[in-house]
Design a protein around this motif. Structure first.
Motif, PDB file in Angstrom:
ATOM      1  N   THR A  76       6.471 -15.863   1.286  1.00 33.18           N
ATOM      2  CA  THR A  76       5.262 -15.924   0.467  1.00 33.18           C
ATOM      3  C   THR A  76       4.343 -14.740   0.743  1.00 33.18           C
ATOM      4  O   THR A  76       3.825 -14.103  -0.186  1.00 33.18           O
ATOM      5  CB  THR A  76       4.512 -17.241   0.740  1.00 33.18           C
ATOM      6  OG1 THR A  76       5.375 -18.349   0.448  1.00 33.18           O
ATOM      7  CG2 THR A  76       3.256 -17.338  -0.109  1.00 33.18           C
ATOM      8  N   ALA A  77       4.157 -14.421   2.018  1.00 33.23           N
ATOM      9  CA  ALA A  77       3.266 -13.322   2.393  1.00 33.23           C
ATOM     10  C   ALA A  77       3.819 -11.974   1.939  1.00 33.23           C
ATOM     11  O   ALA A  77       3.061 -11.087   1.515  1.00 33.23           O
ATOM     12  CB  ALA A  77       3.060 -13.322   3.908  1.00 33.23           C
ATOM     13  N   THR A  78       5.126 -11.812   2.010  1.00 31.44           N
ATOM     14  CA  THR A  78       5.741 -10.533   1.643  1.00 31.44           C
ATOM     15  C   THR A  78       5.645 -10.289   0.147  1.00 31.44           C
ATOM     16  O   THR A  78       5.389  -9.160  -0.298  1.00 31.44           O
ATOM     17  CB  THR A  78       7.212 -10.502   2.095  1.00 31.44           C
ATOM     18  OG1 THR A  78       7.288 -10.805   3.492  1.00 31.44           O
ATOM     19  CG2 THR A  78       7.811  -9.124   1.859  1.00 31.44           C
ATOM     20  N   ILE A  79       5.841 -11.330  -0.643  1.00 32.25           N
ATOM     21  CA  ILE A  79       5.691 -11.180  -2.094  1.00 32.25           C
ATOM     22  C   ILE A  79       4.254 -10.812  -2.441  1.00 32.25           C
ATOM     23  O   ILE A  79       3.999  -9.960  -3.306  1.00 32.25           O
ATOM     24  CB  ILE A  79       6.127 -12.475  -2.810  1.00 32.25           C
ATOM     25  CG1 ILE A  79       7.651 -12.634  -2.707  1.00 32.25           C
ATOM     26  CG2 ILE A  79       5.688 -12.467  -4.270  1.00 32.25           C
ATOM     27  CD1 ILE A  79       8.187 -13.902  -3.325  1.00 32.25           C
ATOM     28  N   ALA A  80       3.296 -11.419  -1.755  1.00 34.67           N
ATOM     29  CA  ALA A  80       1.888 -11.080  -1.975  1.00 34.67           C
ATOM     30  C   ALA A  80       1.605  -9.644  -1.555  1.00 34.67           C
ATOM     31  O   ALA A  80       0.842  -8.918  -2.210  1.00 34.67           O
ATOM     32  CB  ALA A  80       0.995 -12.052  -1.208  1.00 34.67           C
ATOM     33  N   LEU A  81       2.242  -9.214  -0.470  1.00 33.40           N
ATOM     34  CA  LEU A  81       2.049  -7.853   0.026  1.00 33.40           C
ATOM     35  C   LEU A  81       2.572  -6.824  -0.972  1.00 33.40           C
ATOM     36  O   LEU A  81       2.019  -5.726  -1.099  1.00 33.40           O
ATOM     37  CB  LEU A  81       2.760  -7.691   1.367  1.00 33.40           C
ATOM     38  CG  LEU A  81       2.385  -6.475   2.226  1.00 33.40           C
ATOM     39  CD1 LEU A  81       0.916  -6.536   2.620  1.00 33.40           C
ATOM     40  CD2 LEU A  81       3.255  -6.421   3.476  1.00 33.40           C
ATOM     41  N   ALA A  82       3.627  -7.183  -1.688  1.00 32.44           N
ATOM     42  CA  ALA A  82       4.181  -6.276  -2.695  1.00 32.44           C
ATOM     43  C   ALA A  82       3.158  -5.985  -3.787  1.00 32.44           C
ATOM     44  O   ALA A  82       3.084  -4.861  -4.306  1.00 32.44           O
ATOM     45  CB  ALA A  82       5.444  -6.882  -3.298  1.00 32.44           C
ATOM     46  N   GLU A  83       2.362  -6.973  -4.134  1.00 35.20           N
ATOM     47  CA  GLU A  83       1.323  -6.770  -5.142  1.00 35.20           C
ATOM     48  C   GLU A  83       0.221  -5.862  -4.606  1.00 35.20           C
ATOM     49  O   GLU A  83      -0.313  -5.017  -5.326  1.00 35.20           O
ATOM     50  CB  GLU A  83       0.744  -8.119  -5.567  1.00 35.20           C
ATOM     51  CG  GLU A  83       1.762  -9.044  -6.225  1.00 35.20           C
ATOM     52  CD  GLU A  83       1.165 -10.384  -6.599  1.00 35.20           C
ATOM     53  OE1 GLU A  83      -0.065 -10.561  -6.393  1.00 35.20           O
ATOM     54  OE2 GLU A  83       1.903 -11.257  -7.098  1.00 35.20           O
TER      55      GLU A  83
END
Length: 291
Positions: A50-57
């Protein structure tokens, strides 16, 4: 991104340790080990996804950062596959909605700077989407009852992967493999849905072949993959899908392409047509194929 490079290294180590779960024979000792690992890693891995997908944004305009981030997402997906291969863990069953929603996000995200320009060498995004397809296929094949609610969403996602064009062969191969897996467990529903998609693609091609050739390319790619589900090296296609009638499809959509006088016209479609004939030759008489 220094910390994330460290995380990426840890994920690589974890993947190398856990991938043995995919091929080792099931035993009490193996399951005890997997259970111990699941207790320690399941929640942190989910949080990291979840955190990594948010970091991609957050780093959407930083190519170097995105490379590390999506490489890490690929490793997370590989670890998920390994941890879920032997059996459906209770944690992942309880958190299936979270993982499937994120898988949907990853399949529908396009980062052009991370995509390969070559059909032979898969880029970061191609590798990631291929692994996501493998994960979905695993659930569809082994945990079909639990997976059923997510079927419509992923059918749409897979179709999008198939019509992205011949420059995305890695993703399309993975998508077709997933369609094959889905059709084994949900054949009636899959065929009903894809029959509609198929007709749309063929009609679009008929309207303007030169401009819309990718539509037929995707359609033939899908049909050839599905009709060869029961293929063997010696006997060819021994069972066919419910998607099309092989002789009728050949008559309507394959032979006209091969009978064109201009051999240089739409070469990709001609190659697709030849592949279809070679794949389905055991179910279509030779006299019918010869032109």
């Amino acid at each position: 991104m220094g910390d994330f490079n460290v995380i990426n290294g840890i994920l690589r180590t974890a993947h190398s340790l856990f991938k043995k779960y995919r091929y080792e024979f099931r035993s009490d000792s193996l399951w005890s080990e997997i259970k111990f690992v699941l207790e320690k890693i399941s929640q942190p891995l989910t949080n990291l996804l979840t955190a990594t997908i948010a970091l991609a944004e957050t780093h959407a305009n930083d190519r170097n950062a995105l490379t590390v981030i999506y490489s890490s997402l690929g490793l997370i997906c590989k670890i998920f596959f390994s941890l879920n291969y032997q059996d459906l863990p209770e944690f992942f069953e309880d958190n299936m909605a979270t993982w499937m929603t994120h898988f949907h996000t990853l399949l529908t995200t396009n980062i052009q700077c991370l995509e390969s320009s070559s059909s032979d060498d898969a880029g970061v995004m191609e590798q990631l989407k291929s692994q996501v397809c493998d994960n979905i296929g695993l659930y569809a094949q082994k945990y079909d009852d639990e997976f059923t609610p997510y079927l419509p969403m992923f059918v749409t996602d897979v179709w999008s992967l198939l019509i992205e064009g011949s420059d995305a062969d890695t993703r399309r191969r993975a998508a077709c493999d997933l369609v094959n897996t889905l059709s084994q467990n949900f054949e009636k529903r899959i065929m009903e849905i894809f029959e509609q998609y198929l007709q749309v693609m063929l009609n679009k091609y008929a309207e303007n072949p030169k401009q819309n050739w990718r539509s037929k390319d995707a359609a033939l790619y899908l049909v050839t993959s599905l009709v060869s589900r029961g293929a063997t090296q010696k006997k060819g296609v021994t069972q066919t899908s419910q998607l099309v009638s092989i002789p009728q499809f050949c008559q309507q959509h394959i032979l006209p392409e091969l009978q064109q006088s201009d051999v240089n016209n739409l070469p990709v479609i001609k190659a697709d047509a030849i592949k279809y004939v070679m794949t389905s030759s055991s179910t279509v008489s030779l006299d019918f194929i010869l032109i």
